[in-house]
Structure formats: C-alpha cells, structure tokens
Design a protein around this motif. Structure first.
Motif, mmCIF file in Angstrom:
data_model
loop_
_atom_site.group_PDB
_atom_site.id
_atom_site.type_symbol
_atom_site.label_atom_id
_atom_site.label_comp_id
_atom_site.label_asym_id
_atom_site.label_seq_id
_atom_site.Cartn_x
_atom_site.Cartn_y
_atom_site.Cartn_z
ATOM 1 N N ASP A 1 0.833 -1.199 0.000
ATOM 2 C CA ASP A 1 0.000 0.000 0.000
ATOM 3 C C ASP A 1 0.871 1.254 0.000
ATOM 4 O O ASP A 1 0.384 2.351 -0.263
ATOM 5 C CB ASP A 1 -0.993 -0.002 1.171
ATOM 6 N N GLN B 1 0.772 -0.203 -6.149
ATOM 7 C CA GLN B 1 0.145 0.246 -4.909
ATOM 8 C C GLN B 1 -1.252 -0.345 -4.824
ATOM 9 O O GLN B 1 -2.081 -0.156 -5.716
ATOM 10 C CB GLN B 1 0.078 1.772 -4.855
ATOM 11 N N GLU C 1 -9.357 5.482 -0.492
ATOM 12 C CA GLU C 1 -9.412 6.515 -1.521
ATOM 13 C C GLU C 1 -10.549 7.506 -1.260
ATOM 14 O O GLU C 1 -10.415 8.705 -1.507
ATOM 15 C CB GLU C 1 -9.626 5.877 -2.902
ATOM 16 N N LEU D 1 -2.784 11.800 0.885
ATOM 17 C CA LEU D 1 -2.766 10.629 0.001
ATOM 18 C C LEU D 1 -2.322 11.027 -1.402
ATOM 19 O O LEU D 1 -1.512 10.332 -2.031
ATOM 20 C CB LEU D 1 -4.148 9.986 -0.053
ATOM 21 N N ALA D 2 -2.826 12.163 -1.899
ATOM 22 C CA ALA D 2 -2.417 12.644 -3.216
ATOM 23 C C ALA D 2 -0.931 12.975 -3.238
ATOM 24 O O ALA D 2 -0.236 12.706 -4.224
ATOM 25 C CB ALA D 2 -3.242 13.874 -3.600
ATOM 26 N N ARG E 1 1.346 11.543 -1.385
ATOM 27 C CA ARG E 1 2.088 10.270 -1.368
ATOM 28 C C ARG E 1 2.135 9.665 -2.773
ATOM 29 O O ARG E 1 3.173 9.167 -3.214
ATOM 30 C CB ARG E 1 1.429 9.307 -0.379
ATOM 31 N N LYS E 2 1.021 9.698 -3.484
ATOM 32 C CA LYS E 2 0.994 9.171 -4.850
ATOM 33 C C LYS E 2 1.944 9.946 -5.757
ATOM 34 O O LYS E 2 2.655 9.357 -6.588
ATOM 35 C CB LYS E 2 -0.429 9.232 -5.416
ATOM 36 N N LEU F 1 5.488 8.876 -5.036
ATOM 37 C CA LEU F 1 5.779 7.583 -5.647
ATOM 38 C C LEU F 1 6.001 7.728 -7.153
ATOM 39 O O LEU F 1 6.900 7.102 -7.722
ATOM 40 C CB LEU F 1 4.632 6.602 -5.379
ATOM 41 N N GLU F 2 5.185 8.540 -7.797
ATOM 42 C CA GLU F 2 5.321 8.774 -9.233
ATOM 43 C C GLU F 2 6.672 9.404 -9.555
ATOM 44 O O GLU F 2 7.351 8.991 -10.504
ATOM 45 C CB GLU F 2 4.188 9.674 -9.709
ATOM 46 N N LEU G 1 4.879 2.662 -12.155
ATOM 47 C CA LEU G 1 3.981 2.705 -11.009
ATOM 48 C C LEU G 1 2.566 2.363 -11.446
ATOM 49 O O LEU G 1 2.054 2.913 -12.428
ATOM 50 C CB LEU G 1 3.996 4.100 -10.376
ATOM 51 N N LEU H 1 -1.569 1.378 -9.850
ATOM 52 C CA LEU H 1 -2.491 1.496 -8.718
ATOM 53 C C LEU H 1 -3.622 0.492 -8.902
ATOM 54 O O LEU H 1 -4.205 0.387 -9.986
ATOM 55 C CB LEU H 1 -3.067 2.917 -8.647
#
Length: 291
Positions: free
Chosen positions: A180, A206, A213, A248-249, A251-252, A255-256, A266, A268
């Motif tokens: 996650d 992820q 979400e 959360l946005a 974190r995404k 990761l990107e 990546l 999801l």
C-alpha cells in the motif's frame, strides 16, 4: 517463551491457507494465459551463451534437438539475453495490508499475494527465473519454486508497515514490489535507489482499499491500526477528510516522482476492482509494455 500449542495452531492456520492461495493464483494465471501467446521480448541480444540440461518448467520449444540427439539428456540452448531473465518479488506482509473495509472486498494482503503468485506462475511458465528480494529465496524456475513462493507469501509480518527488501539485488534483473506504500517513504526510496544503482528496473504496484481513496467516515470515529499500535478518536471524522486526501495525493505524487527518477513503473490497484485486469497490467509492465 513461545507456547508450543499456540505455535502449532499458527502453523496449522498458515498451512491451511497455502492450498487456497495456490489454487486462486493458478486460476487467475490461467485466465490471462488464455489470451497471451508467450513473451515476445527481444532481450539484450541473441548471441549463443551456453548449453544446459533441461529443467522442470522449460517449455518444449526451448529444447535444442540437435545437441540433445547426441546423448540421453535433453539440452536447452541459452542465449545471451536469457542471463537477465530473473525477476525478484517483494510483497508487503505488514499489518496495514490486512485491512479491508467491507466483507465483499479481500484484504489488501490477500489481493497482493494472489497477484504476486499469479505473476510468478506466468513468468515461470514463460521460462523465467523468479524469486524473492533478499537472500531467502533466489530466483529459480519450476513448479517447486511456485510452492516455495506461496509458502513465503503466507507468512504475516508483525510490524504495521514492512520495509521493502533491497539486499542481494541481481544486477540488470527486474523486480516487482507490491504494497500500500503508506509507511515510511525513506525505506521505499532506499530500496529503489539501491536497485537503480545495480541496473534493476521494475514495477511498483500500490494496492489500496476503496475506503482509503474515498474516506467515507463521518461523525464520531475511532481509527486504529490493524496491528493495534496506533489509535485516534475524533468526533468529527469528516473534518479530517480534506487533509487526508491531500496527504494521500501527495504520497501518490511522491511515488510517481520516485519511479520516474529510477526508471521504474507505477501502478495502482483497488481491492474492489478486477484482479484479472491488474495481473494483465503487471504481466505487460514487467515485459516493458505500455498497455
């Protein structure tokens, strides 16, 4: 001291999960195999490298019949590009992955394990070596390796968030990390940086529960970590929604940026969505496809 009866009960519980995990992964892999016709990947080159005895898991088209006709043993003619045919897996088995918000959804860990094992089945049937990151299970071929992977995936970790394993990365191999990715990002950055330094490319998937979400919580709510180490009570959960979604946005996006900088991909996946579509995406992403 550990109670032998408790240890035995835990061992029997884990053993009971293994056949079900294998059966679901085999079934899922089979649905993808119906529409796939092998891995058409050019690799690093077509120069001859060596002959080796055929192993369980090698397809019949890999047999060199001229060399095999010289004796009683069947030989495979390995080419240079096949040296790099190793894929290493890491599946987050931390407590946070055992979360589900609805009885109709699988736990994140359950979906992650099935996807990882089904991916391994597809890769091994395609003639590739698959193992775990770290030193516990080096990449190998064959049906026995699938069983070893299933056994490894059936063990839960105690910590809330597990750190990606980055030891013993095989140079120029490929890797798949499934989590996650809600834990410490420093661990993820370290793992991908170490991998990139060794020429390892790969895929991050992820896996999130739909509620993670949407954040559908309202009014008085008690938030607890699955491992029981963290707890927070609020009378107005809806007041936290915007801040949670922003984090959360963020974190995404992190990761990107990390995968882009290290040459990884990546993806999801939500546990409420089709596992088959996720597997097909993983299969093609590991092959360098863009679909």
């Amino acid at each position: 001291m550990n109670n032998p009866l408790i240890l035995r009960e835990r061992a029997e519980t884990e053993a009971a999960r293994l056949p079900a995990l294998l059966a679901r992964a085999e079934h899922l892999a089979g649905t993808v195999l119906l529409g796939e016709h092998g891995r058409r990947r050019a690799g690093l080159g077509d120069d001859f490298w060596q002959y080796r005895p055929a192993q369980i898991g090698d397809s019949s088209r890999m047999i060199d019949h001229r060399r095999s006709a010289m004796g009683d043993v069947q030989f495979v003619r390995e080419r240079e590009w096949q040296i790099a045919q190793s894929v290493m897996l890491w599946v987050d088995q931390g407590a946070s992955m055992r979360f589900t918000s609805d009885a109709n959804y699988p736990e994140k860990s359950d979906r992650a394990r099935v996807l990882a094992l089904a991916t391994a089945i597809l890769l091994i049937r395609g003639g590739e070596r698959v193992g775990l990151t770290g030193t516990s299970l080096p990449p190998r071929r064959g049906s026995d390796q699938v069983l070893r992977l299933a056994e490894a995936f059936s063990i839960d970790a105690n910590e809330d968030y597990a750190a990606p394993e980055h030891r013993a990365m095989i140079p120029h191999a490929r890797a798949l990390f499934i989590s996650d990715f809600l834990g410490d990002m420093a661990d993820v950055k370290l793992a991908l940086t170490k991998a990139a330094d060794r020429g390892v490319s790969g895929v991050l998937l992820q896996v999130l529960d739909p509620s993670e979400e949407a954040f559908p919580f309202r009014g008085r709510t008690i938030f607890e970590s699955v491992g029981g180490t963290l707890s927070h009570e609020t009378l107005k959960a809806n007041d936290l929604r915007d801040r949670y979604l922003e984090r959360l946005a963020s974190r995404k996006a992190e990761l990107e940026q990390l995968t882009r900088a290290t040459g990884w991909r990546l993806g999801l996946h939500h546990t409420g969505d089709s596992a088959q579509s996720a597997l097909l995406w993983l299969y093609r992403a590991l092959d360098g496809g863009t679909t």
